[in-house]
Design a protein around this motif. Structure first.
Motif, mmCIF file in Angstrom:
data_model
loop_
_atom_site.group_PDB
_atom_site.id
_atom_site.type_symbol
_atom_site.label_atom_id
_atom_site.label_comp_id
_atom_site.label_asym_id
_atom_site.label_seq_id
_atom_site.Cartn_x
_atom_site.Cartn_y
_atom_site.Cartn_z
ATOM 1 N N VAL A 1 0.849 -1.197 0.000
ATOM 2 C CA VAL A 1 0.000 0.000 0.000
ATOM 3 C C VAL A 1 0.883 1.245 0.000
ATOM 4 O O VAL A 1 1.844 1.346 0.771
ATOM 5 C CB VAL A 1 -0.938 -0.008 1.226
ATOM 6 N N GLY A 2 0.567 2.196 -0.881
ATOM 7 C CA GLY A 2 1.342 3.428 -1.010
ATOM 8 C C GLY A 2 2.230 3.448 -2.234
ATOM 9 O O GLY A 2 2.664 4.516 -2.681
ATOM 10 N N MET A 3 2.523 2.261 -2.790
ATOM 11 C CA MET A 3 3.339 2.181 -3.998
ATOM 12 C C MET A 3 2.509 2.536 -5.229
ATOM 13 O O MET A 3 1.282 2.429 -5.209
ATOM 14 C CB MET A 3 3.904 0.763 -4.176
ATOM 15 N N MET A 4 3.179 2.932 -6.297
ATOM 16 C CA MET A 4 2.511 3.094 -7.575
ATOM 17 C C MET A 4 2.318 1.708 -8.192
ATOM 18 O O MET A 4 3.197 0.845 -8.096
ATOM 19 C CB MET A 4 3.327 3.978 -8.515
ATOM 20 N N ALA A 5 1.162 1.492 -8.779
ATOM 21 C CA ALA A 5 0.859 0.198 -9.385
ATOM 22 C C ALA A 5 1.823 -0.104 -10.525
ATOM 23 O O ALA A 5 2.230 0.793 -11.270
ATOM 24 C CB ALA A 5 -0.575 0.179 -9.890
ATOM 25 N N LYS A 6 2.181 -1.365 -10.664
ATOM 26 C CA LYS A 6 3.066 -1.791 -11.744
ATOM 27 C C LYS A 6 2.221 -2.163 -12.965
ATOM 28 O O LYS A 6 1.270 -2.927 -12.865
ATOM 29 C CB LYS A 6 3.901 -2.987 -11.291
ATOM 30 N N ASP A 7 2.601 -1.605 -14.097
ATOM 31 C CA ASP A 7 1.817 -1.812 -15.318
ATOM 32 C C ASP A 7 2.084 -3.199 -15.902
ATOM 33 O O ASP A 7 3.174 -3.766 -15.738
ATOM 34 C CB ASP A 7 2.175 -0.740 -16.346
ATOM 35 N N PHE A 8 1.093 -3.747 -16.568
ATOM 36 C CA PHE A 8 1.255 -5.019 -17.273
ATOM 37 C C PHE A 8 0.244 -5.090 -18.421
ATOM 38 O O PHE A 8 -0.729 -4.329 -18.460
ATOM 39 C CB PHE A 8 1.079 -6.219 -16.331
ATOM 40 N N ILE A 9 0.506 -5.997 -19.356
ATOM 41 C CA ILE A 9 -0.402 -6.244 -20.480
ATOM 42 C C ILE A 9 -0.711 -7.733 -20.529
ATOM 43 O O ILE A 9 0.205 -8.561 -20.498
ATOM 44 C CB ILE A 9 0.219 -5.819 -21.828
ATOM 45 N N GLN A 10 -2.000 -8.069 -20.609
ATOM 46 C CA GLN A 10 -2.406 -9.458 -20.844
ATOM 47 C C GLN A 10 -3.628 -9.451 -21.749
ATOM 48 O O GLN A 10 -4.359 -8.452 -21.821
ATOM 49 C CB GLN A 10 -2.680 -10.183 -19.527
ATOM 50 N N ASN A 11 -3.855 -10.572 -22.410
ATOM 51 C CA ASN A 11 -4.956 -10.657 -23.370
ATOM 52 C C ASN A 11 -6.280 -10.940 -22.677
ATOM 53 O O ASN A 11 -6.343 -11.691 -21.698
ATOM 54 C CB ASN A 11 -4.692 -11.754 -24.398
ATOM 55 N N ASP A 12 -7.348 -10.367 -23.219
ATOM 56 C CA ASP A 12 -8.683 -10.671 -22.708
ATOM 57 C C ASP A 12 -9.178 -11.983 -23.334
ATOM 58 O O ASP A 12 -8.425 -12.672 -24.042
ATOM 59 C CB ASP A 12 -9.654 -9.515 -22.961
ATOM 60 N N ILE A 13 -10.438 -12.333 -23.091
ATOM 61 C CA ILE A 13 -10.952 -13.630 -23.540
ATOM 62 C C ILE A 13 -11.018 -13.746 -25.062
ATOM 63 O O ILE A 13 -11.081 -14.845 -25.593
ATOM 64 C CB ILE A 13 -12.349 -13.904 -22.941
ATOM 65 N N ASN A 14 -10.949 -12.603 -25.748
ATOM 66 C CA ASN A 14 -10.977 -12.598 -27.219
ATOM 67 C C ASN A 14 -9.593 -12.437 -27.833
ATOM 68 O O ASN A 14 -9.458 -12.289 -29.051
ATOM 69 C CB ASN A 14 -11.893 -11.480 -27.723
ATOM 70 N N GLY A 15 -8.570 -12.438 -26.980
ATOM 71 C CA GLY A 15 -7.204 -12.315 -27.469
ATOM 72 C C GLY A 15 -6.732 -10.892 -27.661
ATOM 73 O O GLY A 15 -5.652 -10.661 -28.212
ATOM 74 N N ASN A 16 -7.516 -9.900 -27.207
ATOM 75 C CA ASN A 16 -7.110 -8.496 -27.331
ATOM 76 C C ASN A 16 -6.227 -8.094 -26.160
ATOM 77 O O ASN A 16 -6.573 -8.355 -24.998
ATOM 78 C CB ASN A 16 -8.348 -7.591 -27.361
ATOM 79 N N PRO A 17 -5.080 -7.431 -26.424
ATOM 80 C CA PRO A 17 -4.192 -7.020 -25.334
ATOM 81 C C PRO A 17 -4.813 -5.884 -24.510
ATOM 82 O O PRO A 17 -5.329 -4.914 -25.059
ATOM 83 C CB PRO A 17 -2.929 -6.556 -26.055
ATOM 84 N N ILE A 18 -4.775 -6.047 -23.203
ATOM 85 C CA ILE A 18 -5.309 -5.048 -22.266
ATOM 86 C C ILE A 18 -4.179 -4.570 -21.363
ATOM 87 O O ILE A 18 -3.499 -5.373 -20.722
ATOM 88 C CB ILE A 18 -6.448 -5.633 -21.408
ATOM 89 N N ARG A 19 -3.989 -3.266 -21.307
ATOM 90 C CA ARG A 19 -2.940 -2.688 -20.463
ATOM 91 C C ARG A 19 -3.591 -2.078 -19.217
ATOM 92 O O ARG A 19 -4.556 -1.317 -19.316
ATOM 93 C CB ARG A 19 -2.171 -1.619 -21.234
#
Length: 370
Positions: free
Chosen positions: A230-248
């Motif tokens: 708690v207090g840290m900045m969130a770490k970014d990531f990318i993963q695909n949704d159920i249709n294969g679209n990348p979500i950041r």
């Protein structure tokens, strides 16, 4: 010459054979029936040791040897390989000496004694048993008819769970030299929310306990838990949704977002989904959303999609469907369900909040009304 040969032979024997010790377990139960089958199982390294015995005149007995002190498992009339909480069973610490189990009825209600670790375990079990019984008496949420009853039941369950955890920490702090404390902390460390308190209690353990293999796993979980606080900045990531679209993740800026780690096969996750769903519907028009990250693997993709549909989860679902999910590793997730709540500025403002705690937090941030 003969003596020298014997000495050399002994030196060449595996250390495991030289280190073997003997144990015995005697069980007595007034309600046991002749012919009842008692199973014993425990591990020695990677090997599972199994034995069984038949009750005769209300008693049973096991005798054996072991190399390393471990926690074992005794079960009546059910194979422990398929163990569940409904089995008539009892934990036992395999150590040198005679271990005694006495019960007025079931194996579950045994009182254990006879060796140092089992005497320690008897103290811990004596405190926890009434709490476990109290928890069992609470109704299954599926049996309740209205939201008020469900929420009250969940609050009561959470209260009992918190008391169980408190008593476990009280025991470990009071018994820093006991292997029972090490295994208790190992169990507590599986819940990421406990990790700060686990670290404090672990520091009090004896040097001998800290050198054991179980201690290494506790240290690993503590280290992983510090990846996101708690207090840290969130770490970014990318993963695909159920249709294969990348979500950041960072595309959710300017919103409160609950990043929820789960899996289709995780029963506690599935049980928490209705609570997350209720929070989502209450606050989705107030700058709040959910992003779920599944740690299901590719072979289990169909079950993941089925679970989303069954639990009626409308928000975005992502996964890399790998054996070790990269986002889960990035966030130090060692057990599920797990989550982090991120504010519109990208800062982590809460971690591993579920049930009433999640509802209270959202009410604090965005108001209780719809």
């Amino acid at each position: 010459m003969t003596k020298r040969f014997l000495l050399i032979t002994i030196c060449l024997l595996p250390l495991s054979l030289l280190a073997q010790s003997s144990f015995s377990i005697k069980g007595f139960g007034k309600a046991y029936k002749d012919g009842d089958k008692i199973f014993l199982s425990f591990r020695q390294g990677h090997q599972l040791i199994e034995d069984s015995n038949i009750v005769h005149k209300g008693s049973f007995e096991f005798k054996g040897t072991f190399n390393t002190t471990v926690r074992g498992y005794i079960c009546r009339n059910d194979n422990p390989r398929y163990a569940n909480e409904l089995f008539d069973s009892f934990d036992v610490y395999i150590e040198e000496g005679q271990i005694i189990l006495k019960s007025p009825d079931t194996l579950n209600n045994s009182i254990i004694s006879g060796t140092p670790l089992n005497n320690d375990y008897a103290k811990l079990h004596g405190v926890l048993k009434p709490l476990y019984n109290k928890r069992k008496k609470l109704k299954n949420p599926g049996e309740l008819k209205d939201d008020t009853s469900v929420n009250l039941n969940k609050a009561e369950t959470t209260g009992v769970d918190n008391e169980i955890i408190l008593q476990q920490f009280n025991f470990t702090d009071g018994h820093p030299n006991s292997y029972v404390s090490l295994l208790t902390l190992s169990q507590l460390a599986r819940i990421s929310k406990n990790l700060p308190r686990v670290e404090q209690s672990f520091a009090k353990l004896s040097t001998v306990l800290k050198m054991m293999p179980e201690a290494k796993e506790i240290i690993r979980r503590i280290t992983e838990g510090k990846k996101i606080t708690v207090g840290m900045m969130a770490k970014d990531f990318i993963q695909n949704d159920i249709n294969g679209n990348p979500i950041r993740l960072s595309t959710y800026q300017n919103k409160y977002v609950l990043v929820d780690f789960w899996a289709s096969w995780c029963l506690p996750c599935r049980e928490e989904n209705p609570n997350v769903l209720a929070v989502y519907h209450q606050y989705k028009e107030k700058n709040f959303t959910v992003l779920s990250v599944s740690i299901d693997v590719l072979e289990n993709k169909a079950n993941w999609l089925k679970a989303i549909k069954e639990d009626q989860l409308p928000w975005t679902q992502v996964s890399d469907l790998q054996k070790e999910n990269d986002a889960a590793k990035l966030y130090g997730v060692t057990s599920i369900p797990s989550n982090v709540l991120i504010d519109p500025n990208g800062k982590v403002i809460a971690k591993d909040i579920k049930g009433k705690e999640l509802r209270d937090k959202m009410a604090e941030l965005l108001g209780a009304g719809k």
